[in-house]
Design a protein around this motif. Structure first.
Motif, PDB file in Angstrom:
ATOM      1  N   GLN A   9      -6.564  -6.995  -0.214  1.00  0.00           N
ATOM      2  CA  GLN A   9      -7.239  -7.257   1.064  1.00  0.00           C
ATOM      3  C   GLN A   9      -6.324  -6.578   2.098  1.00  0.00           C
ATOM      4  O   GLN A   9      -4.991  -6.903   2.089  1.00  0.00           O
ATOM      5  CB  GLN A   9      -7.218  -8.785   1.177  1.00  0.00           C
ATOM      6  CG  GLN A   9      -8.296  -9.490   0.969  1.00  0.00           C
ATOM      7  CD  GLN A   9      -9.042 -10.486   1.610  1.00  0.00           C
ATOM      8  OE1 GLN A   9      -8.461 -10.807   2.593  1.00  0.00           O
ATOM      9  NE2 GLN A   9     -10.218 -11.138   1.272  1.00  0.00           N
ATOM     10  N   THR A  52     -10.453  -6.755   8.592  1.00  0.00           N
ATOM     11  CA  THR A  52     -10.218  -6.991   7.222  1.00  0.00           C
ATOM     12  C   THR A  52     -11.109  -6.569   6.167  1.00  0.00           C
ATOM     13  O   THR A  52     -12.208  -6.841   6.186  1.00  0.00           O
ATOM     14  CB  THR A  52      -9.949  -8.554   6.826  1.00  0.00           C
ATOM     15  OG1 THR A  52      -8.943  -9.142   7.819  1.00  0.00           O
ATOM     16  CG2 THR A  52      -9.307  -8.568   5.545  1.00  0.00           C
ATOM     17  N   LEU A  53     -10.668  -5.646   5.214  1.00  0.00           N
ATOM     18  CA  LEU A  53     -11.513  -5.124   4.091  1.00  0.00           C
ATOM     19  C   LEU A  53     -10.678  -5.581   2.885  1.00  0.00           C
ATOM     20  O   LEU A  53      -9.918  -5.828   2.628  1.00  0.00           O
ATOM     21  CB  LEU A  53     -11.447  -3.670   3.921  1.00  0.00           C
ATOM     22  CG  LEU A  53     -12.135  -2.853   5.188  1.00  0.00           C
ATOM     23  CD1 LEU A  53     -12.037  -1.381   5.113  1.00  0.00           C
ATOM     24  CD2 LEU A  53     -13.648  -3.193   5.577  1.00  0.00           C
ATOM     25  N   GLU A  54     -11.967  -5.959   2.039  1.00  0.00           N
ATOM     26  CA  GLU A  54     -11.505  -6.194   0.479  1.00  0.00           C
ATOM     27  C   GLU A  54     -11.819  -4.764  -0.118  1.00  0.00           C
ATOM     28  O   GLU A  54     -12.922  -4.356  -0.144  1.00  0.00           O
ATOM     29  CB  GLU A  54     -12.233  -7.162  -0.067  1.00  0.00           C
ATOM     30  CG  GLU A  54     -11.781  -7.437  -1.593  1.00  0.00           C
ATOM     31  CD  GLU A  54     -12.494  -8.865  -2.301  1.00  0.00           C
ATOM     32  OE1 GLU A  54     -11.830  -9.766  -2.538  1.00  0.00           O
ATOM     33  OE2 GLU A  54     -13.487  -8.477  -2.533  1.00  0.00           O
ATOM     34  N   VAL A  55     -10.813  -4.360  -0.887  1.00  0.00           N
ATOM     35  CA  VAL A  55     -11.133  -3.183  -1.780  1.00  0.00           C
ATOM     36  C   VAL A  55     -10.617  -3.072  -3.174  1.00  0.00           C
ATOM     37  O   VAL A  55      -9.652  -3.985  -3.648  1.00  0.00           O
ATOM     38  CB  VAL A  55     -10.184  -1.775  -1.181  1.00  0.00           C
ATOM     39  CG1 VAL A  55     -10.623  -1.524   0.328  1.00  0.00           C
ATOM     40  CG2 VAL A  55      -8.954  -2.092  -1.299  1.00  0.00           C
ATOM     41  N   HIS A  77     -16.967  -0.350  -3.856  1.00  0.00           N
ATOM     42  CA  HIS A  77     -15.658  -0.531  -3.967  1.00  0.00           C
ATOM     43  C   HIS A  77     -14.954  -1.071  -2.679  1.00  0.00           C
ATOM     44  O   HIS A  77     -13.829  -1.691  -2.718  1.00  0.00           O
ATOM     45  CB  HIS A  77     -14.921   0.480  -4.652  1.00  0.00           C
ATOM     46  CG  HIS A  77     -15.131   1.801  -3.846  1.00  0.00           C
ATOM     47  ND1 HIS A  77     -14.943   1.935  -2.470  1.00  0.00           N
ATOM     48  CD2 HIS A  77     -15.168   3.191  -4.129  1.00  0.00           C
ATOM     49  CE1 HIS A  77     -15.035   3.355  -2.173  1.00  0.00           C
ATOM     50  NE2 HIS A  77     -15.273   3.896  -3.306  1.00  0.00           N
ATOM     51  N   ARG A 116     -15.536  -3.603   0.597  1.00  0.00           N
ATOM     52  CA  ARG A 116     -16.254  -4.846   1.151  1.00  0.00           C
ATOM     53  C   ARG A 116     -15.772  -5.248   2.445  1.00  0.00           C
ATOM     54  O   ARG A 116     -14.450  -5.365   2.671  1.00  0.00           O
ATOM     55  CB  ARG A 116     -16.518  -5.987   0.117  1.00  0.00           C
ATOM     56  CG  ARG A 116     -17.133  -5.639  -0.867  1.00  0.00           C
ATOM     57  CD  ARG A 116     -17.372  -6.556  -2.054  1.00  0.00           C
ATOM     58  NE  ARG A 116     -15.874  -6.647  -2.753  1.00  0.00           N
ATOM     59  CZ  ARG A 116     -15.351  -5.762  -3.591  1.00  0.00           C
ATOM     60  NH1 ARG A 116     -16.021  -5.041  -3.947  1.00  0.00           N
ATOM     61  NH2 ARG A 116     -14.109  -5.770  -4.012  1.00  0.00           N
ATOM     62  N   VAL A 122     -14.777  -7.832   5.245  1.00  0.00           N
ATOM     63  CA  VAL A 122     -14.415  -9.295   5.213  1.00  0.00           C
ATOM     64  C   VAL A 122     -14.601  -9.704   6.510  1.00  0.00           C
ATOM     65  O   VAL A 122     -15.486 -11.000   6.560  1.00  0.00           O
ATOM     66  CB  VAL A 122     -12.936  -9.696   4.582  1.00  0.00           C
ATOM     67  CG1 VAL A 122     -12.779 -11.234   4.695  1.00  0.00           C
ATOM     68  CG2 VAL A 122     -12.981  -8.832   3.076  1.00  0.00           C
ATOM     69  N   LYS A 123     -13.752  -9.425   7.631  1.00  0.00           N
ATOM     70  CA  LYS A 123     -14.150  -9.998   8.874  1.00  0.00           C
ATOM     71  C   LYS A 123     -13.416  -9.256   9.933  1.00  0.00           C
ATOM     72  O   LYS A 123     -12.932  -8.150   9.492  1.00  0.00           O
ATOM     73  CB  LYS A 123     -13.308 -11.464   8.921  1.00  0.00           C
ATOM     74  CG  LYS A 123     -11.814 -11.302   8.705  1.00  0.00           C
ATOM     75  CD  LYS A 123     -11.153 -12.374   8.861  1.00  0.00           C
ATOM     76  CE  LYS A 123      -9.704 -12.531   8.565  1.00  0.00           C
ATOM     77  NZ  LYS A 123      -8.739 -13.670   8.699  1.00  0.00           N
TER      78      LYS A 123
END
Lengths: 248, 310
Positions: A154, A165-168, B176, B178, B180-181
């Motif tokens: 994250q 915030t990104l999740e990779v 790959h 996403r 989140v916020k």
């Protein structure tokens, strides 16, 4: 998990830049060079991830001439386990650097590629994104927080609108911004220890990359100077000066 | 002749102000100018882009994957749209800086970052060393992929009526990455990057409470509010208010630097301001070297007094 950190040798951020009189570039003779400050933050983050038990090996990589070895020694003093020097004496622009780093990343099987968001010499802000693009992997630029969790990370990014915030999924490229961390001060024992750590020197050909046709520098000039301003002594004078310029 | 595609940044159904400035750079290059809107449903944004002067056509790509701008998702779609275009231009915002190199690498071209002046379809000025030198570069052969330094261009006017065309792209999109916020700072004040007046505070403010002096003054004159890196690093204000080399680069008509010493890093962000007013208690502060009007004094006395007299 293995992390690859790219570092660049640049004119030290404290140096007042002078443009050469023939317009061919900026003066670099007799000028202090250091590791790009954003890359120091990337190195520091790699070391902190290892201290948290998220990373097992840190490999530093650079591309450029013989003098870049100093920068790799700094990276080793920060805590990199070993370093790779892609030796290229000619000018290296971001696309070429990215192709070389992408090849090294693939060969090393690193799960994370950390780099500064931009180098303070060319201010291009391209290499990290290009590495990710060439390998079709995730990218998170301008990171101010990095949390690695297994095969995911994250990343909090500093963007114009605020904090995103990104999740990779890993492998991923993370380019780091100023507020991610405060790089440690290098201590003498670490600098001594770094001298014994291995640096592997390879050429662009060894990673199957050729120097790309880049942009051509036509000329370099100093920025236009601003007209000399006036000092006022009181708020009333300031108000008058603003009114005289038609600003209020 | 050049055929230019401008990539439109937008959020919440609103076209970003950066697009009209990017269009100004496109007009300097000259040729046919199209705008691409990638969105879930881009109709509203496309209608806004169609009104901007000099736009020939607005291309809309609707895809649920475009709900939030993720560079690795947008890039393959733009690469597909890029066919037939000589130039792909992005605004020099964090959106454009994140995305453009991803497109350039796929097109196998060296990107030109932060163009600040256009000499020809392939020759541009761009700043290096935090704006302490300006380089003129000739782009390599192939598609020109560039980001536009917004502070160097004046927004194009409205008055156009471009055709809007919905197009579909077949590029495979990755999963790959996403969203989140986002923690966005909601502010009723003018946007820092498009405000004609900006008031910035520095380390001398001393605390986030004391920043009220800056906010009050800014509200009195209808200004956006910025800050130096020192003020952001000290936690007085959030990062999105940072003005400088690594923050926002702005070009207001009137800029107030209050309690800001004027590090090179900060000056890089305000060089294009029309008039710089500096208020600082240190007469030796480097900010006075670039200020058009300087006043040495205690900001906590000077600013309220100034506010009362304007």
């Amino acid at each position: 998990m293995k992390v690859l950190v790219s570092v660049k040798r640049v004119v030290d951020y404290n140096v007042r830049i002078q443009v050469k009189s023939d317009g061919s570039g900026v003066v670099t003779d007799g000028v202090k060079f250091s590791m790009n400050p954003f890359d120091e933050i990337a190195m520091e983050e790699a070391v902190r991830l290892r201290e948290k038990g998220k990373v097992t090996e840190i490999v530093a990589v650079t591309i450029g001439g013989a003098k870049n070895e100093e920068t790799l020694r700094s990276a080793l003093a920060f805590g990199a386990d070993r370093a790779i020097h892609i030796k290229e004496e000619g000018e290296v622009q971001p696309l070429t650097a990215a192709k070389a780093f992408a090849a090294v990343l693939k060969k090393e099987g690193a799960q994370l590629f950390l780099c500064g968001k931009q180098a303070i010499d060319d201010d291009a802000n391209q290499t990290g994104q290009m590495v990710a693009s060439l390998l079709d992997i995730a990218q998170a630029t301008f990171a101010s927080k990095v949390e690695v969790d297994g095969s995911k990370a994250q990343i909090t990014r500093e963007i114009d609108a605020g904090l995103e915030t990104l999740e990779v999924d890993l492998p991923a490229v993370v380019s780091v911004d100023l507020r991610l961390n405060e790089p440690r001060y290098l201590k003498l024992p670490d600098i001594m220890k770094a001298k014994k750590k291995p640096i592997e020197t390879i050429g662009l050909g060894d990673v199957g990359v050729a120097v790309e046709a880049g942009t051509k520098t036509v000329k370099v000039a100093p920025p236009p100077a601003r007209a000399k301003g006036v000092m006022v002594k009181t708020v009333d004078e300031l108000v008058s000066a603003l009114k005289a310029k038609g600003l209020v | 002749m050049s055929k230019i595609l401008v990539i439109a940044e937008h959020s919440d159904g609103k076209l970003n102000a950066s697009v009209s400035k990017t269009l100004a750079a496109a007009q300097k290059i000259g040729g046919d100018i199209d705008v691409a809107v990638l969105a879930t449903d881009g109709a509203a944004v496309a209608a806004q882009a169609a009104k901007l002067s000099g736009v020939a056509k607005v291309l809309v790509v609707n895809n649920a994957a475009n709900a939030y701008p993720i560079a690795s998702v947008l890039a393959p779609q733009i690469v597909e749209l890029a066919k037939g275009y000589s130039h792909i231009l992005f605004p020099g915002t964090t959106y454009g800086k994140d995305l453009a190199p991803r497109v350039a690498a796929k097109l196998n071209v060296q990107q030109v970052s932060d163009i600040m002046a256009v000499h020809s379809a392939s020759q541009f000025d761009r700043p290096i060393y935090a704006g302490n030198a300006i380089t003129t570069v000739e782009a390599a052969a192939g598609t020109v992929v560039a980001t536009v330094r917004l502070a160097s261009f004046t927004a194009v006017a409205e008055g156009g009526s471009a055709a809007v065309e919905t197009v579909s792209v077949s590029a495979a999109l990755p999963s790959h990455t996403r969203f989140v916020k986002i923690e966005a700072q909601k502010s009723a004040r003018p946007d820092l990057q498009s405000a004609s007046r900006v008031v910035s505070g520095g380390r001398a403010l001393g605390s986030s409470e004391n920043f009220k002096v800056i906010y009050d003054f800014a509200d009195k004159i209808g200004a956006g509010v910025g800050a130096s890196r020192a003020a952001v690093d000290s936690g007085y204000v959030p990062n999105d208010m940072q003005v400088g080399q690594t923050g926002k680069i702005i070009a207001p008509e009137l800029y107030f630097a209050i309690g800001i010493s004027g590090a090179i890093q900060h000056l890089a962000g305000i060089k294009d301001a029309r008039t710089i007013v500096a208020i600082n208690k240190d007469p030796e502060a480097p900010i006075f070297e670039v200020a058009d009007i300087g006043l040495v004094g205690d900001l906590f006395a000077v600013v309220p007094e100034l506010q009362g007299k304007l």
